[in-house]
Design a protein around this motif. Structure first.
Motif, PDB file in Angstrom:
ATOM      1  N   TRP A  34       0.839  -1.199   0.000  1.00  0.00           N
ATOM      2  CA  TRP A  34       0.000   0.000   0.000  1.00  0.00           C
ATOM      3  C   TRP A  34       0.880   1.258   0.000  1.00  0.00           C
ATOM      4  O   TRP A  34       2.040   1.205   0.422  1.00  0.00           O
ATOM      5  CB  TRP A  34      -0.912   0.009   1.231  1.00  0.00           C
ATOM      6  CG  TRP A  34      -2.004  -1.013   1.188  1.00  0.00           C
ATOM      7  CD1 TRP A  34      -2.130  -2.115   1.978  1.00  0.00           C
ATOM      8  CD2 TRP A  34      -3.128  -1.036   0.303  1.00  0.00           C
ATOM      9  NE1 TRP A  34      -3.259  -2.834   1.641  1.00  0.00           N
ATOM     10  CE2 TRP A  34      -3.893  -2.190   0.617  1.00  0.00           C
ATOM     11  CE3 TRP A  34      -3.565  -0.202  -0.725  1.00  0.00           C
ATOM     12  CZ2 TRP A  34      -5.056  -2.519  -0.052  1.00  0.00           C
ATOM     13  CZ3 TRP A  34      -4.737  -0.536  -1.397  1.00  0.00           C
ATOM     14  CH2 TRP A  34      -5.473  -1.671  -1.062  1.00  0.00           C
ATOM     15  N   PRO A  35       0.331   2.380  -0.458  1.00  0.00           N
ATOM     16  CA  PRO A  35       1.130   3.615  -0.520  1.00  0.00           C
ATOM     17  C   PRO A  35       1.761   4.025   0.807  1.00  0.00           C
ATOM     18  O   PRO A  35       2.808   4.685   0.819  1.00  0.00           O
ATOM     19  CB  PRO A  35       0.113   4.660  -0.992  1.00  0.00           C
ATOM     20  CG  PRO A  35      -0.885   3.880  -1.785  1.00  0.00           C
ATOM     21  CD  PRO A  35      -0.998   2.563  -1.080  1.00  0.00           C
ATOM     22  N   ASP A  36       1.140   3.633   1.935  1.00  0.00           N
ATOM     23  CA  ASP A  36       1.709   4.005   3.234  1.00  0.00           C
ATOM     24  C   ASP A  36       2.854   3.087   3.652  1.00  0.00           C
ATOM     25  O   ASP A  36       3.396   3.212   4.758  1.00  0.00           O
ATOM     26  CB  ASP A  36       0.627   4.022   4.316  1.00  0.00           C
ATOM     27  CG  ASP A  36       0.009   2.642   4.556  1.00  0.00           C
ATOM     28  OD1 ASP A  36       0.424   1.671   3.894  1.00  0.00           O
ATOM     29  OD2 ASP A  36      -0.900   2.543   5.403  1.00  0.00           O
ATOM     30  N   GLY A  37       3.219   2.143   2.759  1.00  0.00           N
ATOM     31  CA  GLY A  37       4.330   1.244   3.047  1.00  0.00           C
ATOM     32  C   GLY A  37       3.926  -0.067   3.673  1.00  0.00           C
ATOM     33  O   GLY A  37       4.783  -0.920   3.957  1.00  0.00           O
ATOM     34  N   ASP A  38       2.636  -0.281   3.898  1.00  0.00           N
ATOM     35  CA  ASP A  38       2.159  -1.522   4.513  1.00  0.00           C
ATOM     36  C   ASP A  38       2.169  -2.644   3.471  1.00  0.00           C
ATOM     37  O   ASP A  38       1.406  -2.607   2.508  1.00  0.00           O
ATOM     38  CB  ASP A  38       0.742  -1.318   5.057  1.00  0.00           C
ATOM     39  CG  ASP A  38       0.253  -2.520   5.837  1.00  0.00           C
ATOM     40  OD1 ASP A  38       1.092  -3.321   6.285  1.00  0.00           O
ATOM     41  OD2 ASP A  38      -0.976  -2.676   5.983  1.00  0.00           O
ATOM     42  N   PRO A  39       3.016  -3.679   3.641  1.00  0.00           N
ATOM     43  CA  PRO A  39       3.093  -4.745   2.637  1.00  0.00           C
ATOM     44  C   PRO A  39       1.919  -5.712   2.751  1.00  0.00           C
ATOM     45  O   PRO A  39       1.439  -6.001   3.854  1.00  0.00           O
ATOM     46  CB  PRO A  39       4.414  -5.439   2.968  1.00  0.00           C
ATOM     47  CG  PRO A  39       4.585  -5.223   4.442  1.00  0.00           C
ATOM     48  CD  PRO A  39       3.981  -3.874   4.737  1.00  0.00           C
ATOM     49  N   VAL A  40       1.454  -6.210   1.610  1.00  0.00           N
ATOM     50  CA  VAL A  40       0.368  -7.190   1.589  1.00  0.00           C
ATOM     51  C   VAL A  40       0.870  -8.532   1.058  1.00  0.00           C
ATOM     52  O   VAL A  40       0.707  -9.561   1.702  1.00  0.00           O
ATOM     53  CB  VAL A  40      -0.813  -6.699   0.734  1.00  0.00           C
ATOM     54  CG1 VAL A  40      -1.970  -7.702   0.800  1.00  0.00           C
ATOM     55  CG2 VAL A  40      -1.285  -5.331   1.204  1.00  0.00           C
ATOM     56  N   PHE A  41       1.498  -8.507  -0.117  1.00  0.00           N
ATOM     57  CA  PHE A  41       2.041  -9.721  -0.723  1.00  0.00           C
ATOM     58  C   PHE A  41       3.484  -9.479  -1.143  1.00  0.00           C
ATOM     59  O   PHE A  41       3.837  -8.394  -1.599  1.00  0.00           O
ATOM     60  CB  PHE A  41       1.220 -10.129  -1.956  1.00  0.00           C
ATOM     61  CG  PHE A  41      -0.241 -10.321  -1.681  1.00  0.00           C
ATOM     62  CD1 PHE A  41      -0.676 -11.302  -0.812  1.00  0.00           C
ATOM     63  CD2 PHE A  41      -1.189  -9.508  -2.293  1.00  0.00           C
ATOM     64  CE1 PHE A  41      -2.020 -11.471  -0.547  1.00  0.00           C
ATOM     65  CE2 PHE A  41      -2.532  -9.671  -2.048  1.00  0.00           C
ATOM     66  CZ  PHE A  41      -2.959 -10.654  -1.162  1.00  0.00           C
ATOM     67  N   ASP A  42       4.292 -10.506  -1.010  1.00  0.00           N
ATOM     68  CA  ASP A  42       5.686 -10.428  -1.436  1.00  0.00           C
ATOM     69  C   ASP A  42       6.057 -11.744  -2.115  1.00  0.00           C
ATOM     70  O   ASP A  42       6.410 -12.723  -1.471  1.00  0.00           O
ATOM     71  CB  ASP A  42       6.608 -10.177  -0.242  1.00  0.00           C
ATOM     72  CG  ASP A  42       8.063  -9.966  -0.656  1.00  0.00           C
ATOM     73  OD1 ASP A  42       8.333  -9.881  -1.867  1.00  0.00           O
ATOM     74  OD2 ASP A  42       8.922  -9.896   0.229  1.00  0.00           O
TER      75      ASP A  42
END
Length: 531
Positions: free
Chosen positions: A15-23
């Motif tokens: 997400w734009p705030d730096g919160d990762p969802v998938f890697d």
């Protein structure tokens, strides 16, 4: 039908705030029905939106064999628009009508593209999903939608997707707001879908109709060969094993800790004995020095050996605990909400609802009332009428859309607005009951997932001043993952006040201890036995 599948490779999204969802997520969904489960906030809806092209990944690819259909979790319908527009067939119908009237050009045939029976299929699909009261004939596809209930909106959206005949279909919480009859019709449509179907849902009846279950957890996807019952059986067995491993690891940590203490005591004794011998000079100095060096080396090895064993035991315990799932529970044993038998709560006499029926309803004491009925019959309207009439005890209302937050305020700040006399420490202590601990309560309301919103909304209404002795809930299980649904069930089961719950989830309603079942129809409200 040609081979159909959905392939995901090296999917990475932040997400734009730096919160990762998938890697680097990899997944393959073949033909058949797959239920996608996971905690609220784990990325289920995000994965569907990425697949539908509504979000762009940072890296990786998504491949759809054939055409894609997507029914989002929330659908907003402009009631002034025509039915065929909302179904996405208005341009095809216009081209068909020009062809029939002899005024068509070559482009019209391209628009139709073989869909000569599109009107008949649309009407048949609407009838199959019990929307024939909106459109009963091809001519009525021209009419404005009018006022639709939440469930009717979902079914209309599903009809629009099915008319496109996708080979891969994504459904995000499709049974939200659906009445019992509409759910059965959606279940039938799901079971008849011939391609690749990926469904995000909390509805166990729907998930039991899946061929495969996929779980999103901590950014990883795990496949289970079976429906949600088989999935839960495997998870329960794994958790039993994990709990046993934690018990064994804790026991080993205690054992290694005791042995380290015993070793240190033994070494201290040897040290004192060696010092005594050295002071008494019973052996040559060089011999005693050599013995001292050997003793210190041996003691060091023994000490390090026990320390290593203890560290290994602690590492094993950490690994075992990581396999345990979060089973924290909401605690809402709030004595100020308690009602006593016979205490007057609601009195609604001969009130005519805007949708038609005239209602008389009385509630006394800690009654738990379920309000059921078909979509569009007026359950939400009835809850509004009760609120307008003014219950005779402190009350709070939990709306379907949970739109009771100031989005720019944190969870703690939203709760503090409802409890102005509580200190910041008291607010945070109470929020901990609803699993918002530490920095969790500082998250902005706009950043909460569906399950988190539900917990925050419960905290707001239950911690409000004065404490509510009546809760009115409108479809409270919408958008909840299975753990959040269990949290809500537990919270309401321990609530001491009165409940008036509009909903269609019969297992949930039974589990919260409903004492009266009321069915709303076009003629009014009547007590029923839902069995």
């Amino acid at each position: 039908m040609a081979q159909t599948y959905l392939s995901i490779s090296d999917l990475t999204f932040t997400w734009p705030d730096g919160d990762p969802v998938f890697d680097g997520l990899d997944a393959m969904f073949g033909a058949g029905r797959t239920g996608l489960v996971g905690l609220n906030g784990s990325g289920k809806s995000t994965l569907l939106r990425l697949t539908a092209g509504l979000l762009q990944p940072d890296r990786g690819s998504i491949t759809v064999a054939g055409s894609l259909g997507y029914l989002p979790q929330s659908i907003t319908v402009d009631t002034e628009r025509r039915v065929d527009e909302l179904l996405g067939i208005d341009e095809v119908r216009k081209a068909l009508h020009r062809i029939e009237s002899g005024t068509a050009d070559a482009a019209d045939f391209d628009v139709v593209n073989g869909r000569w029976d599109i009107e008949e299929r649309a009407v048949a699909l609407l009838a199959r999903l019990r929307l024939d009261h909106i459109v009963a004939s091809p001519e009525q596809l021209d009419r404005a939608v009018g006022t639709l209930s939440g469930g009717e909106t979902v079914l209309l959206g599903l009809t629009a997707q099915l008319l496109c005949e996708p080979t891969v279909l994504l459904l995000d919480e499709p049974t939200n707001n659906l009445d019992l009859d509409a759910r059965l019709r959606l279940y039938a449509a799901v079971e008849q879908f011939p391609g690749t179907l990926l469904v995000v849902s909390h509805d166990r009846d729907l998930l039991e109709r899946m061929d495969t279950t996929a779980e999103l957890r901590n950014g990883d996807l795990r496949m289970f060969g079976g429906n949600v019952v088989e999935y839960q059986r495997i998870i329960d067995a794994e958790q039993d094993t994990a709990r046993a491993a934690v018990r064994d690891a804790r026991s080993d940590v205690r054992k290694q800790g005791r042995e380290l203490v015993e070793a240190r005591i033994k070494l201290d004794r040897r040290k004192r004995y060696g010092k005594k011998m050295f002071e008494q000079k019973r052996e040559p100095k060089i011999v005693m020095g050599l013995r001292k060096m050997q003793a210190e080396e041996s003691a060091g090895k023994l000490r390090n050996n026990h320390i290593e064993k203890l560290d290994d035991a602690k590492s094993s315990l950490t690994e075992a605990e990581e396999q345990l799932r979060d089973d924290r529970e909401i605690r809402v044993d709030l004595p100020d909400t308690q009602l006593y038998s016979g205490q007057h709560v609601i009195s609604l006499k001969g009130v005519q609802l805007a949708c038609g029926p005239t209602i008389t309803l009385t509630v006394s004491g800690p009654e738990r009332i379920a309000l059921i009925g078909r979509n569009g019959v007026g359950k939400t309207t009835l809850l509004g009428a009760v609120a307008a009439a003014g219950p005779q005890v402190p009350w709070r209302f939990l709306p379907q859309r949970l739109d009771i937050f100031h989005d720019d305020l944190s969870v703690a700040e939203n709760v503090a607005r409802e409890a102005p006399h509580a200190t910041a420490e008291q607010v945070r202590a109470q929020l901990a009951r609803f699993l918002f601990r530490g920095s969790d309560s500082d998250v902005a309301a706009s950043g909460l997932s569906g399950g988190e919103q539900l917990r925050a909304a419960l905290a707001m209404i239950l911690l409000a001043e004065p404490a509510p002795k009546l809760l009115m809930l409108d479809e409270p299980t919408n958008n909840l993952d299975l753990p959040s649904l269990a949290h809500l069930t537990q919270a309401l089961a321990s609530y001491r006040g009165a409940l008036l719950v509009a909903g269609h989830d019969l297992p949930f309603l039974r589990q919260i201890g409903i004492t009266r079942w009321l069915e709303l129809t076009d003629d009014g409200v009547a007590e029923v036995d839902p069995r």
